[in-house]
Design a protein around this motif. Structure first.
Motif, PDB file in Angstrom:
ATOM      1  N   TYR A 240       0.801  -1.221   0.000  1.00 27.77           N
ATOM      2  CA  TYR A 240       0.000   0.000   0.000  1.00 27.77           C
ATOM      3  C   TYR A 240       0.838   1.278   0.000  1.00 27.77           C
ATOM      4  N   ILE A 241       2.007   1.263   0.578  1.00 27.12           N
ATOM      5  CA  ILE A 241       2.836   2.462   0.581  1.00 27.12           C
ATOM      6  C   ILE A 241       3.648   2.575  -0.705  1.00 27.12           C
ATOM      7  N   TYR A 242       4.062   1.449  -1.259  1.00 26.96           N
ATOM      8  CA  TYR A 242       4.909   1.491  -2.447  1.00 26.96           C
ATOM      9  C   TYR A 242       4.180   1.019  -3.705  1.00 26.96           C
ATOM     10  N   LEU A 243       3.807  -0.246  -3.755  1.00 25.42           N
ATOM     11  CA  LEU A 243       3.371  -0.847  -5.014  1.00 25.42           C
ATOM     12  C   LEU A 243       2.031  -0.319  -5.516  1.00 25.42           C
ATOM     13  N   ARG A 244       1.149   0.136  -4.637  1.00 23.44           N
ATOM     14  CA  ARG A 244      -0.145   0.658  -5.082  1.00 23.44           C
ATOM     15  C   ARG A 244      -0.097   2.143  -5.436  1.00 23.44           C
ATOM     16  N   GLY A 245       1.008   2.791  -5.193  1.00 29.95           N
ATOM     17  CA  GLY A 245       1.127   4.196  -5.589  1.00 29.95           C
ATOM     18  C   GLY A 245       1.050   4.331  -7.096  1.00 29.95           C
ATOM     19  N   ARG A 246       0.202   5.224  -7.582  1.00 29.25           N
ATOM     20  CA  ARG A 246       0.019   5.369  -9.029  1.00 29.25           C
ATOM     21  C   ARG A 246       0.773   6.559  -9.608  1.00 29.25           C
ATOM     22  N   GLY A 247       1.406   7.343  -8.750  1.00 25.84           N
ATOM     23  CA  GLY A 247       2.205   8.462  -9.233  1.00 25.84           C
ATOM     24  C   GLY A 247       3.603   8.023  -9.597  1.00 25.84           C
ATOM     25  N   PRO A 248       4.434   8.945 -10.103  1.00 26.08           N
ATOM     26  CA  PRO A 248       5.818   8.604 -10.476  1.00 26.08           C
ATOM     27  C   PRO A 248       6.618   8.134  -9.263  1.00 26.08           C
TER      28      PRO A 248
END
Length: 779
Positions: A240-248
């Motif tokens: 949730y903190i890394y892999l689901r981030g949709r920004g650059p």
């Protein structure tokens, strides 16, 4: 450069006389050597798995037990099977086929093995119980009480001989779930200096309601997960903190590490690449064989083991974009690296004749790449910008344009490479005549480059500049900075000292006369199609450029004083710096803010990080006192603030931090469809000051007293909040602290250079309180 010839095992042609078959003996030989290499690695991994699986026992320990047990039973004339065969013979005709001597041997082996398994099981669980005690963390610095000394002796006794990298994994305790009551209390304590009375009273009401009603229900699910999973935080944190981030991920997530500050061992770009890549591959060999020493904390020269799980995905790993979430793709084996230079991509094999290429041979390959005057194929030069922009367009483009044909083959070569290398065509280094601009430019280049000359999805990029300076850019989801730092320390210590260079700057050794050249990767990215891939690349580059241009980076080699003088103040160096950052921020913005200091939880299995909320009531009291109070009062408040910071740091390291607990409680509430006003507000609070220390872990690799020039610059990261600062620092030797400061030009509230000046002034002002010069003169 012409594409390298591909080795083929056989060729055949059909003629009137039949089939004419031609075998290529060299290709068959390479296939044979490759097979031998693969089977060796499988055997080593199997052996390491056995050694780790039975630790703190060992196969040699089993042999000792068997020999000792068999000898004892033989001379004492005791039935080693303890009557087992006699009982079994009543039901099975064992005695007809096994002699009396055979029964004795088999019985001895079974009973001896059982005894060895029992002893190993007891040792492992005793060690796990010992490592669950963290009272040693709360000893006064520099001294140990009797209980801690006994504990250290027992840990050493039950740790077994010669541990490997992953030996302690099964003996490390699970991360405990703190009581909801304690987490709520500590949160309110951290929030008090940042809220007025009305805001605090409101938040206190929300917190108490949560603690009484929804909190216990969410806690039940978390405890259930903590019993079932190895770590109740780490998998959710990664997702949730890394892999689901949709920004650059460029700037927002990836971080960088710098080269030596004052020296460049060689100005030859290919030679620097040759030595550093060879050192990296040697590190990978040690990692594959689990020959790296287990990472540990040192307690007065005694080792306390830390979790090593993050090392598993250091190499052969790429972050693969998805529409809703990314995934980490890890390969067990990769024999090549991917290289980018002036818009061209290459695949470079790292093995020949079943062995790793030597530094001069790797330099030879890079000389060929640097000599290549080919033009990039359409779309190739800017292709890596896809990894720098938003994740959803990259995921769609990858599925549509890179799922078949030569594009898939070339993308596989990049994503399945051991790591990525960028031969940068700019020159970066610390310039004593222009220190500010040179270091700022160097940091920005490592953080984002031109936005299209780094493959930001790889576990890490090695960046070698035109003048021989180098650095790393690392993806964050697979591991935290100390893991990459461990690798980087090995590379920097190996490069100029152990490997070295010739007088004219080349790697030592000779080029290989028959080495196949690098392979140019082929791409098919036409400009005119219904859904234009180049349009997606251009769009991603535009997003990445805007993000990169907004980064305000400033790097300070602070050499006015260092750890040596801070210790004379009888203050923790980290606490001293954190309090200085609070003073600098108050002077910079005229207010306090929620502050994030990264701490690690690797005393627990699969632990990653925890937050130390270093803006405390005690620190705020000291900062206000610095405005006008007397020196004695300032020193008193400084001591209280430093002790409070150390307590918070210890709590975070020993599993009693609050932020990961609150994060997981929030996730459970979302899974259950429950809304919590308290959790929603807590998780939405911005970290306007995000800080992290990069520790120098392998002190034995660097002799900074004899060779102070071989000092690294540390590393840094981008700003976390749009109107905040990111600060990374590394304490080097006794007299140097490097600060890496980042913010955004677009924010009217921040200025990295202004904040840097405030940090320098705060450090000097706090040191002045101790009047060390006066004490020295009095002596």
């Amino acid at each position: 450069m012409a594409e390298a010839h591909q080795a083929v095992a056989f060729q055949f042609t059909v003629t009137p006389d039949g089939i004419d078959l031609h075998l290529c003996h060299e290709a068959l030989r390479q296939i044979y050597l490759s097979g031998i290499h693969s089977w060796k690695k499988r055997f080593i991994r199997f052996k390491n798995g056995v050694m780790t699986g039975v630790y703190p026992g060992s196969p040699s320990g089993l042999l000792v037990v068997l020999v000792g047990y068999m000898s004892t039973t033989k001379y004492a004339k005791i039935d080693p099977s303890l009557g087992m065969f006699t009982k079994l013979s009543k039901h099975l005709p064992i005695s007809k086929y096994v002699t009396e001597e055979g029964q004795r041997v088999v019985g001895g082996v079974l009973i001896g093995t059982g005894l060895w398994i029992a002893v190993t099981f007891v040792m492992r669980n005793v060690l796990k119980y010992l490592l669950s005690w963290h009272g040693w963390m709360f000893n006064r610095h520099g001294s140990l009480n009797l209980k801690t000394k006994i504990w250290l002796v027992l840990v050493k006794l039950f740790s077994g001989p010669k541990p490997m990298l992953y030996s302690f994994q099964s003996s490390l305790p699970r991360l405990p779930v703190p009581p909801v009551k304690d987490t709520v209390r500590r949160y309110l304590e951290s929030a008090r200096p940042l809220m007025d009375d009305e805001q605090y009273k409101r938040m206190e009401g929300l917190a108490k309601d949560f603690e009484k009603n929804l909190g216990p229900r969410l806690q039940w699910y978390l405890k259930l997960k903590s019993w079932w999973a190895s770590n109740y935080v780490s998998d959710w944190w990664e997702e949730y903190i890394y892999l689901r981030g949709r920004g650059p991920i460029m700037v927002n997530s990836n971080y960088y590490a710098m080269d030596f500050l004052y020296v460049i061992p060689t100005t030859r770009q290919a030679a620097r690449a040759g030595n550093s890549i060879h050192a990296i591959m040697m590190y990978r060999r040690k990692l594959d064989r689990a020959q790296i020493k287990p990472v540990s904390l040192y307690l007065l020269e005694k080792r306390v083991p830390l979790c090593s799980a993050q090392w598993e995905r250091m190499f052969n790993t790429s972050r693969i974009p998805g529409l809703e979430t990314d995934v980490l793709q890890h390969m067990n084996e990769s024999k090549h690296i991917a290289v980018y230079h002036k818009g061209l991509f290459y695949k470079v094999w790292m093995f020949y004749d079943g062995r790793l290429l030597l530094p001069r041979e790797i330099e030879q390959q890079f000389e060929r790449i640097l000599a290549d005057k080919s033009e990039p194929q359409p779309g190739e030069e800017l292709l890596a910008a896809l990894t720098a922009g938003d994740r959803v367009p990259w995921a769609k483009a990858r599925s549509q344009f890179f799922s078949r044909g030569k594009n898939k083959q070339s993308l596989d070569a990049v994503e399945k490479a051991a790591f990525f290398v960028s031969l940068d065509d700019t020159e970066q280094r610390y310039d004593p005549e222009n220190p500010v601009q040179s270091l700022d430019s160097y940091g920005k280049s490592l953080l984002h480059g031109k936005c299209h000359d780094r493959w930001f999805d790889k576990s890490f990029n090695l960046i070698v500049f035109k003048n021989g300076t180098m650095g790393l850019n690392a993806e964050h989801s697979w591991a935290d900075a100390p893991v990459v730092s461990h690798l980087w320390e090995h590379v920097l210590s190996s490069d100029p000292v152990r490997l070295g260079y010739t007088e004219d700057g080349h790697c030592k050794g000779n080029p290989h006369p028959n080495l196949l050249g690098p392979q140019r990767l082929q791409w098919d990215i036409p400009e005119e199609v219904t859904s234009n891939c180049q349009a997606v690349i251009s769009s991603s580059l535009k997003v990445a450029k805007a993000l990169a241009d907004d980064v305000d980076m400033h790097i300070i080699p602070f050499n006015d004083f260092g750890k040596g003088l801070i210790k004379k103040c009888k203050t923790s160096p980290d606490g001293f710096i954190q309090i200085a950052l609070q003073l600098a921020h108050f002077r910079d913005k005229g207010k306090f803010c929620l502050t994030y200091e990264a701490s690690m939880t690797r005393l627990f299995r699969e632990g990653r990080t925890e937050t130390v909320r270093s803006c405390t009531t005690q620190t705020c009291d000291f900062v206000r006192a610095m405005m006008n109070d007397k020196r004695e009062e300032k020193l008193k408040l400084l001591k209280v603030a430093a002790e409070k910071h150390q307590d918070l740091y210890r709590l975070a390291m020993t599993g009693d931090g609050i932020d990961r607990h609150l994060f997981c409680l929030y996730l459970v509430s979302k899974y259950l469809g429950e809304d919590s006003a308290f959790l929603k507000e807590v998780l939405s609070e911005p970290w306007r000051l995000s800080t992290s220390q990069t520790p120098l872990q392998q002190l034995d690799l660097f002799d900074l007293k004899r060779h102070p020039e071989f000092v690294t610059s540390g590393g840094g990261f981008g700003p976390v909040a749009d109107d905040g600062y990111g600060v990374s620092y590394i304490i080097l030797g006794e007299d140097l602290i490097n600060f890496h400061i980042s913010s955004k030009h677009s924010s009217p509230e921040t200025d990295s250079h202004r904040f840097g000046s405030n940090i320098r002034k705060a450090m000097l002002d706090i040191l002045d309180l101790f009047q060390l010069d006066n004490k020295a003169n009095n002596k």
